[in-house]
Design an enzyme around this catalytic site. Structure first.
Site, PDB file in Angstrom:
ATOM      1  N   ASP A 163     -40.186  67.180 -56.443  1.00 49.74           N
ATOM      2  CA  ASP A 163     -40.893  67.398 -57.686  1.00 49.74           C
ATOM      3  C   ASP A 163     -42.445  67.122 -57.245  1.00 49.74           C
ATOM      4  OD1 ASP A 163     -42.051  67.366 -60.153  1.00 49.74           O
ATOM      5  OD2 ASP A 163     -40.656  65.823 -60.929  1.00 49.74           O
ATOM      6  N   GLU A 256     -42.550  53.815 -59.092  1.00 49.79           N
ATOM      7  CA  GLU A 256     -42.323  55.115 -59.975  1.00 49.79           C
ATOM      8  C   GLU A 256     -41.009  54.860 -60.820  1.00 49.79           C
ATOM      9  OE1 GLU A 256     -39.944  57.461 -61.222  1.00 49.79           O
ATOM     10  OE2 GLU A 256     -39.951  59.005 -59.817  1.00 49.79           O
ATOM     11  N   GLU A 265     -32.603  54.088 -67.451  1.00 46.48           N
ATOM     12  CA  GLU A 265     -32.128  53.431 -65.970  1.00 46.48           C
ATOM     13  C   GLU A 265     -32.976  51.750 -66.368  1.00 46.48           C
ATOM     14  OE1 GLU A 265     -33.510  55.465 -62.916  1.00 46.48           O
ATOM     15  OE2 GLU A 265     -31.757  56.707 -63.038  1.00 46.48           O
ATOM     16  N   HIS A 414     -38.826  67.039 -62.943  1.00 38.39           N
ATOM     17  CA  HIS A 414     -37.434  66.779 -62.738  1.00 38.39           C
ATOM     18  C   HIS A 414     -36.857  66.242 -63.920  1.00 38.39           C
ATOM     19  CE1 HIS A 414     -38.648  63.074 -61.082  1.00 38.39           C
ATOM     20  NE2 HIS A 414     -37.396  62.555 -61.107  1.00 38.39           N
TER      21      HIS A 414
END
Length: 526
Positions: A163, A256, A265, A414
């Site tokens: 990406d 990230e 998440e 992505h």
């Protein structure tokens, strides 16, 4: 002691003693052969007497570049006297900063065994283990296992590295702000392949601690070792940021931590915890802030596609079985899936709004529930099919401020974009207000339940409950834009435009079986 880590040249002293003198000796981490307890032994040359520090309740504190204070609990019992509890503090001094860092990491590694047990060893029935870490108390073990397994595979790391919007923006944000990295201590939170650690080292970081909990650490170590000009300033630490200890404070955190809709998440919580545990006062965070953007949208094709998925359950004679009793549940189930794809921004029917998350000041608990009021003014008269969402993050460098965006119309990442589709669309007129609420509630499967309410038109309100962890991955490229006048076609007319066989198969017009299978198989949970 067995299976030991030894530091042969240290000096130490008992801070508790009234007349404490520093003595030279060695420090040995290992297992007590008699009890199996994990201990740190501080031994003087030629002397049998040693300080024995039980690591199960011990902590270390950094006093200086090469000085540590080891604090543990002790008991004192005498006949006829009540047992007394107190703390013992031992000052340990290493010869070099490198040995000091190694000592700290060894302490952390051996202490971890008091929590998890020795590798391959099962706990006896009735054994008492140490309390779970903060991560383990709020995340299901099965979810965490799948999560770390996923990120431990190179093919998924490659998906993120390729990406180029993501990777290129991180590289630019670091290199354009060398002043923030040169000569500084950096912590890479959730280092993965180690690419961000290597970027920080390229920008002149004094030292980088790459913290990664998955098995990707083995690949990261090989990658970093294969780039020795940078790798010699990078230390890889396996573990969760909620549990590991670092030998020094960081001047800058890089990570990230973004997932779908920014928060999926729940890694942002770990990023905030890392800030509180590792970042020095006035330290910087890359990224610094994040924004969740929202706007109502109109997309008749998407709505029909979602509705058609449940047509399978309208069969009255499926091998002699009437499936229709389950049609309503299937219909609701499909609309409980957020749609992840790239869409044309012209599908939006008003100006967007956004909700800001300041990573430098927010509390971890602020991410447990996120409540966002909605207020828009429709620019056209149309059917509103739901709420479109995307996010961006800011790298607030001293030299350059750089944004990473996932907005519709921008180069696709992505992460794509996300849309919450209402099972009951709203009819609105141009200039009419659309109000509502987007309420995100975190759960132990490392994601969120989405509660959406939207109101508009004449006494119209529509609600939806969606599961962010289980989205419908649609197609990877923006869909053809349908002008607003064509979007007013009734559902029956749009259904008639598709082929009968496609409708029977539960596919939307123009979407092949292969495309449907491929999008369903694309199970990237970001």
């Amino acid at each position: 002691m067995a299976s030991a880590d030894m530091f042969p040249n240290v000096s130490f002293s008992d801070v508790n003693a009234a007349a404490s003198q520093e003595a030279a000796g060695k420090a040995v981490f290992g297992l007590d052969p008699a009890t199996g307890a994990v201990r740190l032994s501080l031994v003087r040359p030629g002397a049998e007497q040693a300080f024995q520090i039980d690591l199960s309740d011990a902590q270390i504190f950094k006093l200086g570049p090469m000085e540590w204070l080891c604090v543990s609990g002790e008991t004192e019992a005498k006949a006829g006297v009540e047992e007394k509890l107190f703390s013992r503090a031992i000052k340990v001094v290493l010869r070099t900063e490198a040995e000091s860092k190694a000592f700290s990491l060894a302490f952390q590694r051996w202490k971890q065994q008091t929590i998890s047990g020795k590798a391959g060893e099962s706990l006896e029935n009735g054994s008492i283990v140490a309390c779970k870490s903060k991560f383990d108390t709020k995340i299901e073990a099965s979810s965490a296992q799948m999560y770390f397994h996923y990120y431990g595979q190179l093919l998924h790391q490659q998906n993120m590295l390729q990406d180029f919007v993501r990777t290129g923006t991180y590289y630019a944000a670091v290199m354009e702000n060398r002043a923030d990295f040169e000569g500084k201590v950096v912590v890479d939170v959730g280092a993965g392949s180690g690419i961000l650690s290597l970027f920080a080292a390229q920008a002149g970081a004094k030292h980088v601690y790459a913290v990664e909990a998955s098995e990707m650490v083995e690949h990261a170590q090989r990658l970093i070792s294969g780039n020795p000009s940078f790798g010699q300033r990078i230390t890889i630490i396996k573990g969760k940021v909620e549990e590991v200890e670092l030998p020094e404070k960081a001047d800058i955190l890089i990570s990230e931590p973004m997932g779908t809709l920014l928060v999926n998440e729940r890694m942002l919580e770990s990023y905030v915890i890392a800030r509180d545990r590792f970042l020095a006062p006035d330290g910087k965070m890359f990224p610094t802030t994040g924004r969740i953007h929202m706007a109502p949208f109109s997309d008749e094709y998407l709505y029909v596609e979602m509705a058609n998925k449940s047509l399978f359950w309208q069969q009255h004679n499926f091998f002699g079985v009437d499936l229709t009793p389950l049609h309503g549940s299937a219909f609701d189930g499909y609309f409980s899936q957020p749609v992840v794809d790239a869409f044309d921004p012209r599908l939006l029917v008003s100006q967007s709004t956004y909700h800001t998350l300041d990573f430098t000041t927010m509390k971890e608990e602020d991410l447990y529930e996120i409540d966002i009021p909605l207020s828009f003014v429709s620019s056209v008269g149309t059917r509103v099919h739901g709420l479109a969402c995307w996010f961006d993050v800011l790298f607030n460098g001293s030299t350059v401020q750089r944004w990473l965006t996932t907005a519709p119309g921008s180069p696709t990442t992505h992460w794509y974009q996300l849309r919450c589709v209402l099972a009951q669309p709203l009819y609105v007129m141009a200039g009419q207000e659309i109000t509502g609420r987007l309420h995100l509630v975190a759960h132990s499967a490392q994601s969120y339940t989405i509660y959406l309410t939207m109101s508009g038109g004449i006494l119209q309100t529509s609600t939806a409950k969606l599961e962010l962890k289980e989205p419908y991955y649609r197609l990877s490229q923006p869909q053809a834009y349908m002008p607003q006048d064509q979007q007013q076609l009734p559902l029956s007319s749009l259904q008639a435009q598709g082929s009968g066989q496609q409708m029977q198969d539960g596919l939307s017009p123009g979407i092949t079986v292969d495309q449907e299978r491929d999008s369903a198989a694309f199970t990237r949970q970001v």
